[in-house]
Design a protein around this motif. Sequence first.
Motif, PDB file in Angstrom:
ATOM      1  N   ILE A 134     -63.318 -19.337  22.055  1.00 20.00           N
ATOM      2  CA  ILE A 134     -64.377 -19.870  21.212  1.00 20.00           C
ATOM      3  C   ILE A 134     -65.188 -20.856  22.038  1.00 20.00           C
ATOM      4  CG2 ILE A 134     -64.933 -21.208  19.150  1.00 20.00           C
ATOM      5  CD1 ILE A 134     -63.776 -18.518  18.428  1.00 20.00           C
ATOM      6  N   VAL A 135     -66.486 -20.580  22.183  1.00 20.20           N
ATOM      7  CA  VAL A 135     -67.386 -21.479  22.898  1.00 20.20           C
ATOM      8  C   VAL A 135     -68.325 -22.108  21.884  1.00 20.20           C
ATOM      9  CG1 VAL A 135     -69.190 -21.660  24.644  1.00 20.20           C
ATOM     10  CG2 VAL A 135     -67.261 -20.098  25.012  1.00 20.20           C
ATOM     11  N   CYS A 136     -68.173 -23.412  21.675  1.00 15.73           N
ATOM     12  CA  CYS A 136     -69.031 -24.154  20.757  1.00 15.73           C
ATOM     13  C   CYS A 136     -70.080 -24.894  21.571  1.00 15.73           C
ATOM     14  CB  CYS A 136     -68.193 -25.133  19.944  1.00 15.73           C
ATOM     15  SG  CYS A 136     -69.153 -26.202  18.850  1.00 15.73           S
ATOM     16  N   LEU A 137     -71.351 -24.639  21.283  1.00 16.81           N
ATOM     17  CA  LEU A 137     -72.403 -25.244  22.098  1.00 16.81           C
ATOM     18  C   LEU A 137     -73.535 -25.802  21.247  1.00 16.81           C
ATOM     19  CD1 LEU A 137     -75.076 -23.106  22.420  1.00 16.81           C
ATOM     20  CD2 LEU A 137     -73.266 -21.764  23.461  1.00 16.81           C
ATOM     21  N   TYR A 138     -74.153 -26.824  21.814  1.00 13.71           N
ATOM     22  CA  TYR A 138     -75.328 -27.454  21.210  1.00 13.71           C
ATOM     23  C   TYR A 138     -76.380 -27.542  22.306  1.00 13.71           C
ATOM     24  CZ  TYR A 138     -78.256 -31.079  19.046  1.00 13.71           C
ATOM     25  OH  TYR A 138     -79.322 -31.799  18.537  1.00 13.71           O
ATOM     26  N   LEU A 139     -77.210 -26.524  22.367  1.00 11.29           N
ATOM     27  CA  LEU A 139     -78.183 -26.405  23.441  1.00 11.29           C
ATOM     28  C   LEU A 139     -79.289 -27.440  23.272  1.00 11.29           C
ATOM     29  CD1 LEU A 139     -78.776 -22.909  24.806  1.00 11.29           C
ATOM     30  CD2 LEU A 139     -80.629 -24.548  25.004  1.00 11.29           C
ATOM     31  N   PRO A 140     -79.798 -27.993  24.376  1.00 12.38           N
ATOM     32  CA  PRO A 140     -80.855 -29.003  24.280  1.00 12.38           C
ATOM     33  C   PRO A 140     -82.088 -28.497  23.537  1.00 12.38           C
ATOM     34  CG  PRO A 140     -79.960 -28.934  26.504  1.00 12.38           C
ATOM     35  CD  PRO A 140     -79.369 -27.769  25.766  1.00 12.38           C
ATOM     36  N   ASN A 141     -82.725 -29.415  22.830  1.00 10.72           N
ATOM     37  CA  ASN A 141     -83.957 -29.088  22.108  1.00 10.72           C
ATOM     38  C   ASN A 141     -85.089 -28.772  23.082  1.00 10.72           C
ATOM     39  OD1 ASN A 141     -86.711 -30.120  21.002  1.00 10.72           O
ATOM     40  ND2 ASN A 141     -85.511 -29.754  19.143  1.00 10.72           N
TER      41      ASN A 141
ATOM     42  N   GLU B 183     -90.411 -18.846  28.127  1.00  8.71           N
ATOM     43  CA  GLU B 183     -89.340 -19.034  29.098  1.00  8.71           C
ATOM     44  C   GLU B 183     -87.974 -19.133  28.414  1.00  8.71           C
ATOM     45  OE1 GLU B 183     -92.542 -22.132  30.343  1.00  8.71           O
ATOM     46  OE2 GLU B 183     -92.045 -20.966  28.550  1.00  8.71           O
ATOM     47  N   VAL B 184     -87.955 -19.797  27.269  1.00  8.04           N
ATOM     48  CA  VAL B 184     -86.709 -19.994  26.525  1.00  8.04           C
ATOM     49  C   VAL B 184     -86.265 -18.693  25.866  1.00  8.04           C
ATOM     50  CG1 VAL B 184     -85.719 -21.167  24.519  1.00  8.04           C
ATOM     51  CG2 VAL B 184     -87.093 -22.447  26.173  1.00  8.04           C
ATOM     52  N   ARG B 185     -87.203 -18.001  25.260  1.00  9.16           N
ATOM     53  CA  ARG B 185     -86.865 -16.725  24.625  1.00  9.16           C
ATOM     54  C   ARG B 185     -86.376 -15.712  25.649  1.00  9.16           C
ATOM     55  NH1 ARG B 185     -92.335 -15.688  21.519  1.00  9.16           N
ATOM     56  NH2 ARG B 185     -91.307 -13.756  20.874  1.00  9.16           N
ATOM     57  N   LYS B 186     -86.995 -15.702  26.824  1.00 10.80           N
ATOM     58  CA  LYS B 186     -86.559 -14.788  27.887  1.00 10.80           C
ATOM     59  C   LYS B 186     -85.154 -15.140  28.359  1.00 10.80           C
ATOM     60  CE  LYS B 186     -87.752 -12.839  32.396  1.00 10.80           C
ATOM     61  NZ  LYS B 186     -86.365 -12.991  32.912  1.00 10.80           N
ATOM     62  N   ALA B 187     -84.887 -16.435  28.530  1.00 11.69           N
ATOM     63  CA  ALA B 187     -83.561 -16.856  28.984  1.00 11.69           C
ATOM     64  C   ALA B 187     -82.485 -16.437  27.985  1.00 11.69           C
ATOM     65  CB  ALA B 187     -83.543 -18.362  29.198  1.00 11.69           C
ATOM     66  N   PHE B 188     -82.776 -16.597  26.698  1.00 11.27           N
ATOM     67  CA  PHE B 188     -81.838 -16.177  25.662  1.00 11.27           C
ATOM     68  C   PHE B 188     -81.641 -14.656  25.699  1.00 11.27           C
ATOM     69  CE2 PHE B 188     -80.856 -14.788  21.313  1.00 11.27           C
ATOM     70  CZ  PHE B 188     -79.762 -15.589  21.011  1.00 11.27           C
ATOM     71  N   LYS B 189     -82.737 -13.936  25.803  1.00 12.29           N
ATOM     72  CA  LYS B 189     -82.670 -12.475  25.853  1.00 12.29           C
ATOM     73  C   LYS B 189     -81.883 -12.001  27.063  1.00 12.29           C
ATOM     74  CE  LYS B 189     -85.591  -8.330  25.727  1.00 12.29           C
ATOM     75  NZ  LYS B 189     -86.991  -7.813  25.697  1.00 12.29           N
TER      76      LYS B 189
ATOM     77  N   ARG C  87     -77.184 -22.443  33.429  1.00 18.99           N
ATOM     78  CA  ARG C  87     -75.749 -22.712  33.531  1.00 18.99           C
ATOM     79  C   ARG C  87     -74.976 -21.933  32.463  1.00 18.99           C
ATOM     80  NH1 ARG C  87     -75.932 -28.827  32.608  1.00 18.99           N
ATOM     81  NH2 ARG C  87     -73.661 -28.634  32.517  1.00 18.99           N
ATOM     82  N   LEU C  88     -75.522 -21.875  31.248  1.00 18.21           N
ATOM     83  CA  LEU C  88     -74.874 -21.116  30.185  1.00 18.21           C
ATOM     84  C   LEU C  88     -74.826 -19.637  30.543  1.00 18.21           C
ATOM     85  CD1 LEU C  88     -73.614 -20.984  27.356  1.00 18.21           C
ATOM     86  CD2 LEU C  88     -75.934 -20.740  26.433  1.00 18.21           C
ATOM     87  N   SER C  89     -75.904 -19.138  31.108  1.00 18.13           N
ATOM     88  CA  SER C  89     -75.945 -17.731  31.524  1.00 18.13           C
ATOM     89  C   SER C  89     -74.853 -17.430  32.542  1.00 18.13           C
ATOM     90  CB  SER C  89     -77.322 -17.405  32.114  1.00 18.13           C
ATOM     91  OG  SER C  89     -77.365 -16.080  32.578  1.00 18.13           O
TER      92      SER C  89
ATOM     93  N   PRO D 178     -69.942 -25.702  33.124  1.00 17.64           N
ATOM     94  CA  PRO D 178     -69.974 -25.774  34.590  1.00 17.64           C
ATOM     95  C   PRO D 178     -71.395 -25.745  35.146  1.00 17.64           C
ATOM     96  CG  PRO D 178     -68.338 -24.169  33.833  1.00 17.64           C
ATOM     97  CD  PRO D 178     -69.140 -24.565  32.633  1.00 17.64           C
ATOM     98  N   GLY D 179     -71.540 -26.338  36.345  1.00 18.74           N
ATOM     99  CA  GLY D 179     -72.806 -26.226  37.042  1.00 18.74           C
ATOM    100  C   GLY D 179     -73.540 -27.520  37.292  1.00 18.74           C
TER     101      GLY D 179
END
Length: 259
Positions: free
Chosen positions: A102-109, A172-178, A127-129, A82-83
Amino acid sequence: MKIATYNVNGVNGRLPVLLRWLEEAAPDIVCLQELKAPQDKFPEKAILNAGYNAIWNGQKQWNGVAILARNMEIEEITRALPGDNDDIQSRYIEALINGVVIVCLYLPNGNPAPGPKFEYKLKWLKRLSDRAETLLSLKIPVLLLGDFNVIPTELDVYKPEKWINDALFRPEVRKAFKDIVSQGWTDAVRTLYPTEKIYTFWDYFRNAYQRNAGLRIDHFLLSPEIIKKLISAGVDHHVRGWEKTSDHAPVWIQIDKIN
């Protein structure tokens, strides 16, 4: 119950590898990424013959995700994160299996960074958050799993100093994941192995696999309702060494049955 994630890097071209691994590892649920196959070219018959039901979200040449289940029904929830109604990339599929979402995802590189691809990655993470927070609010067992294209910490990469400016490792990516994990999710592999060097991807170049010069970018995030069921986790490292194999290895967790 054994649940696995595997970026196959082309489901048709590497079908013999996938079928060999399915027979050897016998997972109950599998999330696949990077199918690189349009919707009508997914090898459904071969997967069924291997004992698995499947749903998938294909895309010509790139992307594509699928969920497989052995002797269990798959009830699809959505195949769009969504989003953003204009996002046509096949990177997300969500289903209910045996009482577990079950959420299967392939996050952009996201490379090159900075740039449009990196901005798309950051927006996708936002959006994933939002979706992850919604799923947590349901107070039911949920697993977010797949190729996140995120290296969470320096422990998760060979020679981290070489990855500082890469979109997989940028702050920025590591923070978003965290921030997603901090909502209340548990990184299953790192929780069980807090100090070990564990990789799930090795580049095809420079003998990366032979030198174990890898990355940990394939992850399992578990909701509080399922974390107490976690028994074990691992990486089928040897599969990366097979002929004509993916540059990722399958990653798995073992949990007590929910129902």
